[in-house]
Design an enzyme around this catalytic site. Structure first.
Site, short mmCIF file in Angstrom:
data_model
loop_
_atom_site.label_atom_id
_atom_site.label_comp_id
_atom_site.label_asym_id
_atom_site.label_seq_id
_atom_site.Cartn_x
_atom_site.Cartn_y
_atom_site.Cartn_z
N ASP A 1 36.41 73.10 27.39
CA ASP A 1 37.57 72.53 28.07
C ASP A 1 38.86 72.77 27.30
O ASP A 1 39.85 72.07 27.52
CB ASP A 1 37.36 71.03 28.33
N HIS B 1 40.95 69.20 28.24
CA HIS B 1 40.30 68.09 27.53
C HIS B 1 41.03 66.76 27.69
O HIS B 1 40.39 65.72 27.92
CB HIS B 1 40.19 68.45 26.05
N SER C 1 36.40 61.64 24.88
CA SER C 1 36.38 62.42 23.64
C SER C 1 35.64 61.66 22.54
O SER C 1 34.50 61.24 22.71
CB SER C 1 37.80 62.76 23.23
N MET C 2 36.27 61.44 21.37
CA MET C 2 35.62 60.76 20.28
C MET C 2 35.25 59.33 20.65
O MET C 2 34.34 58.74 20.05
CB MET C 2 36.52 60.75 19.04
N GLN D 1 43.96 55.73 48.34
CA GLN D 1 42.92 56.33 49.18
C GLN D 1 41.61 55.56 49.05
O GLN D 1 40.95 55.26 50.05
CB GLN D 1 42.71 57.79 48.79
#
Length: 661
Positions: free
Chosen positions: A566, A617, A316-317, A155
């Site tokens: 989350d 998450h 994340s981390m 797309q």
């Protein structure tokens, strides 16, 4: 209205000492109660008698091919079920009184990277209930509509997007596979048999947990004194784009983003996965592996070859690792990058923070304190399954404490961010608030006092100190020399912290680099209940569980207090994104532009990974909208992304006392 709470499963604990490494490593398998199974899927109608009596001589090969095709499909989509089947095999063998269903000797020869052949071989031995579940789930999966790969990229390609900026991806904790480079056998391990096999992030991990537990622990645990490889054992992060594309076969992590970037003309020359050994402290990543030095060279080479800055995409981390890099690369000294104060502005186009844990997450405390692993520190269902099945909570706590990288996830900012015993910025306000309602800031609550261990409730900073008091000295020393969890309230403090490496992982104590051209994108999920506080109990018989305290499983139905987030990272950890936008902020001295997009968790009911609108998450990495934004930023169209707030985090963040601005 009192906060929502989640029921915690009962757990059976082993009798191994948390303070005695050899006894833990040589202990017998001990695990928690299995998760509740999902509702049984409706199975297709059985074959008719005529179909059953068909001429098998003509159709045998076709049926065999079809069966293998269905099994392959099942394995790709239901990895957790396979683990359940394996565990069921072992339990059935162990408790069989008159007939052995399976031999552990035969299991020892199984290569779980070729699990489909194993399942075919075991077809005649598996309990009938497991075979029926396989058939039910496999057939149901076959009837589901399939999500087309590359659909977002196609797309965006049709809309004219093409590769512009080189992209470097920084995975989160546990996402990177770890492979063995040990070649000399020891008295505990046949190390040679594991050479270059992944002992984290593959079927080999589960095989080793099940059949060679002590050897697996010897490999995975770091030396408690040095924080590096134990003598005789060596694990290293996998390299390349496949280091974090899948956790195991069928469980994708970064693969969706890789696929879609490829459609708009990215390849291995213009995108790089900066995988790392997430067990190590950040400075040890550089000391042992030269991680940040390599990252600096990659970014500089990108600019030389393509004439463009680099876009960093972290999860994340990985967002904390990247923030540390931004400070390290400009710092002067023999152990640092020596890039100078303009390096970030000259070389980095954008910092894309996906579901970042910049201010840590409360779950990290309970994981390190009492080995509570359910969805903790971003552990996905597969990793949790193995760790909960084959290790006691005391063993899990000890193992995690040997990983200094996990401690970087401890919450930062103290009571100003996470609350006091009486109030927290994200407390739920309600006219119907009852006397039983407790502040989120009352992080660890004891309802029954047995001794000094359970005499007081604890805030998050007090809980971190409590964790240190319950841990070996080597753990406390390693954490304190590597990280800091406070909040600098004056400009003078922020400036002084520039020369202190353990402050560099805490964006509340050091400022962003002076990079007026840097674009920051905070993209995170909201609307999924997330652990925020806990009801704990003091263990009566500490010699049995080898822990002083644990979550109050037996004495209380709802010992986990749920807040916003989350599912893994609390919403409050993203508060800094909002405060970076403060006018004349001491934490964003150049006024780098910060764009915030909150994505509401709206999972598809029948998709095990949540589908196109998940904000979980980990699964958010496959969300359609997120992939669109990553491609736009990489293609130089990031300025078309607009802010979107769907939570009250802006209000919560405004309540945080940052001192002088």
């Amino acid at each position: 209205m009192p906060p929502r709470r989640r029921k915690a499963a009962a757990a059976t604990e082993s009798t191994h000492s948390v303070s005695d490494v050899p006894s833990v490593v040589t202990s017998a398998i001990a695990g928690s109660t299995p998760r509740d199974p999902q509702d049984r899927l409706e199975q297709p109608p059985p074959p008719t008698p005529d179909e059953q009596s068909a001429d098998t001589s003509k159709t045998g090969k076709r049926h065999q091919h079809s069966r293998r095709h269905r099994m392959s499909s099942f394995l790709k989509r239901q990895p957790v079920f396979i683990l359940g089947a394996l565990f069921g095999i072992v339990i059935a063998w162990y408790f069989a009184s008159t007939q052995q269903l399976v031999s552990l000797d035969s299991l020892g020869d199984i290569n779980l990277d070729a699990i489909s052949e194993f399942m075919e071989d075991m077809r005649g031995r598996l309990p009938i209930g497991i075979l029926k579940d396989v058939s039910d789930i496999s057939n149901e999966e076959q009837s589901k509509p399939k999500t087309e790969a590359f659909v977002v990229g196609k797309q965006m390609y049709n809309e004219g997007l093409r590769a512009k900026f080189p992209v470097v991806m920084v995975p989160g904790v546990i996402s990177t596979g770890l492979e063995s480079w040990s070649v000399i056998d020891t008295k505990e391990c046949n190390c040679e048999s594991y050479f270059r096999k992944r002992l984290w992030g593959s079927w080999n991990m589960l095989r080793a947990m099940l059949l060679d537990k002590n050897c697996w622990l010897k490999h995975i645990m770091l030396d408690p004194e040095t924080g590096l490889d134990p003598p005789g054992y060596k694990l290293r992060a996998a390299e390349g784009l496949d280091a974090a594309d899948f956790f195991i076969t069928g469980y994708w992590i970064w693969n969706k983003i890789l696929e879609n970037l490829a459609v708009i003309s990215y390849d291995t020359n213009m995108m790089y996965s900066a995988a790392y050994d997430w067990r190590l402290s950040y400075m040890d990543l550089e000391r042992r592996d030269g991680y940040f030095s390599k990252l600096k060279l990659i970014v500089e080479d990108n600019k030389r070859r393509y004439g463009e800055k680099t876009v960093f995409v972290s999860h994340s981390m990985g967002s904390q690792v990247l923030f540390f890099f931004l400070k390290w690369v400009e710092a002067s000294g023999p152990r640092f990058g020596n890039g100078g104060k303009s390096w970030v502005n000259d070389h980095i186009e954008a910092f894309v923070d996906i579901a970042g844990s910049s201010l840590g997450t409360p779950k990290a405390i309970v994981a390190l304190l009492s080995g509570e692993m359910r969805d903790t520190v971003q552990l996905n269902a597969i990793a949790v399954y193995g760790l909960e099945k084959f290790f006691s909570r005391a063993e899990r706590a000890l193992m995690l404490r040997s990983f200094p990288g996990i401690a970087s996830m401890l919450p930062k900012g103290g009571e100003d961010v996470w609350g006091s015993l009486t109030m927290a910025p994200d407390d739920i306000e309600s006219k119907n608030k009852t006397e039983d309602s407790v502040s989120f800031g009352n992080f660890i609550q004891f309802r029954e006092t047995l001794s000094a261990l359970s005499a007081n409730n604890l805030t998050i900073p007090a809980s971190i100190e409590y964790l240190f008091s319950q841990s070996p000295p080597w753990f406390t020393d390693r954490v304190m020399e590597s990280y800091s969890f406070g909040l600098a309230k004056t400009r003078a403090q922020v400036e002084a912290n520039e020369d202190i490496p353990q402050k560099w992982a805490n964006p509340l104590e050091v400022a962003l680099p002076f990079a007026p051209d840097l674009k920051i994108y905070c993209l995170y999920g909201v609307g999924k209940a997330t652990e925020r506080a806990y009801i704990y109990q003091e263990e009566v018989d500490k010699q049995v569980v080898k822990l002083n305290v644990s979550i109050a499983r037996a004495s209380m139905a709802d010992p986990v207090v749920m807040g916003e987030g989350d599912g893994t990272v609390s919403l409050m950890t993203h508060a800094l994104c909002h405060r970076w936008r403060d006018e004349n902020s001491k934490l964003n001295p150049a006024g780098s532009r910060v764009t915030i997009v909150e994505m509401l968790h709206e999972p598809e009911r029948f998709d095990v990974r949540g589908g196109a609108k998940t904000a979980d998450h980990v699964d958010i990495l496959g969300r359609t909208e997120l992939n669109e934004m990553v491609l736009k930023i990489a293609a130089g169209k990031g300025d078309t992304i607009e802010d979107r707030m769907v939570s009250r985090l802006a209000e919560y963040a405004a309540k945080i006392d940052l001192g002088e601005n």
